[in-house]
Design an enzyme around this catalytic site. Structure first.
Site, PDB file in Angstrom:
ATOM      1  N   SER A  38      83.757-102.235  52.122  1.00 12.90           N
ATOM      2  CA  SER A  38      82.394-102.701  51.901  1.00 12.90           C
ATOM      3  C   SER A  38      82.348-103.935  50.991  1.00 12.90           C
ATOM      4  O   SER A  38      82.848-104.986  51.350  1.00 12.90           O
ATOM      5  CB  SER A  38      81.533-101.558  51.359  1.00 12.90           C
ATOM      6  OG  SER A  38      80.167-101.763  51.663  1.00 12.90           O
ATOM      7  N   LYS A  50      53.836 -99.945  45.273  1.00 12.39           N
ATOM      8  CA  LYS A  50      54.445-100.177  43.958  1.00 12.39           C
ATOM      9  C   LYS A  50      55.361 -99.030  43.550  1.00 12.39           C
ATOM     10  O   LYS A  50      56.318 -99.234  42.807  1.00 12.39           O
ATOM     11  CB  LYS A  50      53.345-100.391  42.903  1.00 12.39           C
ATOM     12  CG  LYS A  50      53.879-100.822  41.549  1.00 12.39           C
ATOM     13  CD  LYS A  50      54.685-102.100  41.653  1.00 12.39           C
ATOM     14  CE  LYS A  50      55.263-102.499  40.310  1.00 12.39           C
ATOM     15  NZ  LYS A  50      56.146-103.664  40.398  1.00 12.39           N
TER      16      LYS A  50
END
Length: 341
Positions: free
Chosen positions: A161, A213
């Site tokens: 990765s 949010k």
């Protein structure tokens, strides 16, 4: 031959003062003798003395002769463990910055005109997206700073990765026979405790400025719209990863996408899919570095940082175990280039 700095000894007070005075006088004479230059590091190399130079821009690390001989200077830089920009551990909240250490080594090599190549020793499952990206860029900057510079990556046990991501700046990748690599992709994970909260009667109270949010709030179900927002972010980061692999390995993007589904690969599979160049060990990486530089031999150095008593105490605090260990570590979701089995 490079000489390593020795640690401070337990000398009698009078002898210690004499040694300190002698060293101080010698250092002053050396500075006056070389004028605009200073001798730094255990390799005795010369570096321009720049007034008010920042420690991050000019790290000036100690350099020790590690391997080989010759007139061409190469440095070996290890990239081990999870790639994270900062993490806290221990009851004292001491801070370590493994990525910062790697960047300091690359920056020192970049500023040192003698350094012609980096052998990047990679043994990491990857880590944070931005941490991986800044190492990748630093390696590109090293090569851009001087024509003809090279980077050779040598993969250890795992180079997956984000660790594979940074290696896209390498001119050649040597993978050891037992290496696990690949895992091209992006991961963002979190926990959701809404069901448990409902059972225990725990309710979430969040005052927010907009509907998204509190995205990924662990005490609320994620809506399809919010899931699509997060997926869009992951997809963008994934697209960048695939693009860099295609550019770094000189492969068509469609060919990269076939194997960029998060799968891990053995050394043989990585060679067959052209994610790496060849199978080998340390000596093979050194020989390839010499070949790329067009020289018969290279002299390889490693960077070392002298530890003070405070450093040792802080290192000890990082190993502290107890009921509060890990409470200071951030738990918020993060975008990761990480193999997380």
């Amino acid at each position: 031959m490079a000489q390593q700095r020795s640690g401070s000894g337990c000398l009698p007070a009078a002898i210690s003062c004499g040694v300190v005075l002698a060293v101080g006088i010698s250092a002053l004479v050396a500075v006056l003798a070389v004028g605009a230059f200073s001798i730094t590091g255990s390799a005795g190399r010369f570096k321009p003395m720049i007034e008010e130079a920042g420690a991050d821009e000019y790290p000036n690390l100690d350099r020790t002769w590690s391997y080989g001989s010759g007139d061409t200077v190469v440095v070996r830089i290890p990239v081990f463990g999870v790639l994270t920009r900062s993490q806290s551990s221990g009851m004292l909240g001491s801070i370590s910055d493994p990525v910062g250490d790697v960047l300091a080594c690359i920056q020192d090599a970049t500023q040192d005109e003698d350094v012609k190549a980096i052998i990047l020793e990679v043994d990491s499952p990857g880590g944070e997206v931005t941490a991986s990206d800044v190492i990748y860029k630093a390696l590109l900057d090293f090569k851009k700073a001087q024509k003809g510079r090279k980077v050779v990556a040598l993969f250890g046990d795992v180079a997956a990765s984000g660790a594979y991501y940074i290696s896209m700046a390498a001119d050649y990748i040597v993978v050891q026979p037992t290496t696990i690599t690949g895992s091209i992709g992006v991961l963002m994970s979190t926990m959701n405790f809404k069901g448990l909260g409902d059972m225990l009667g725990v309710k979430d109270v969040t005052i927010k400025s907009g509907p998204n949010k509190d995205l990924l709030n662990p005490l609320k179900d994620i809506s399809p719209e919010q899931l699509a927002l997060v997926q869009g972010v992951v997809d963008d980061m994934y697209a960048r990863f695939v693009m860099l692999v295609a550019e770094g390995r000189h492969l068509p993007i469609d060919q990269v996408k076939v194997i960029a589904d998060g799968r891990i690969l053995t050394a043989r599979q990585a060679i067959e899919t052209k994610l790496v160049d060849s199978e080998g060990y340390w000596d093979d990486a050194v020989k390839k570095t010499e070949e790329l530089l067009g020289v018969e031999s290279v002299k390889i150095y490693k960077y070392e940082q002298q530890s003070s008593l405070l450093d040792l105490l802080m290192a000890q605090s990082r190993t502290t175990t107890g009921p509060f260990q890990g409470l200071l570590q951030p738990k918020s979701p993060r975008l990761m280039y990480l193999w997380n089995p």
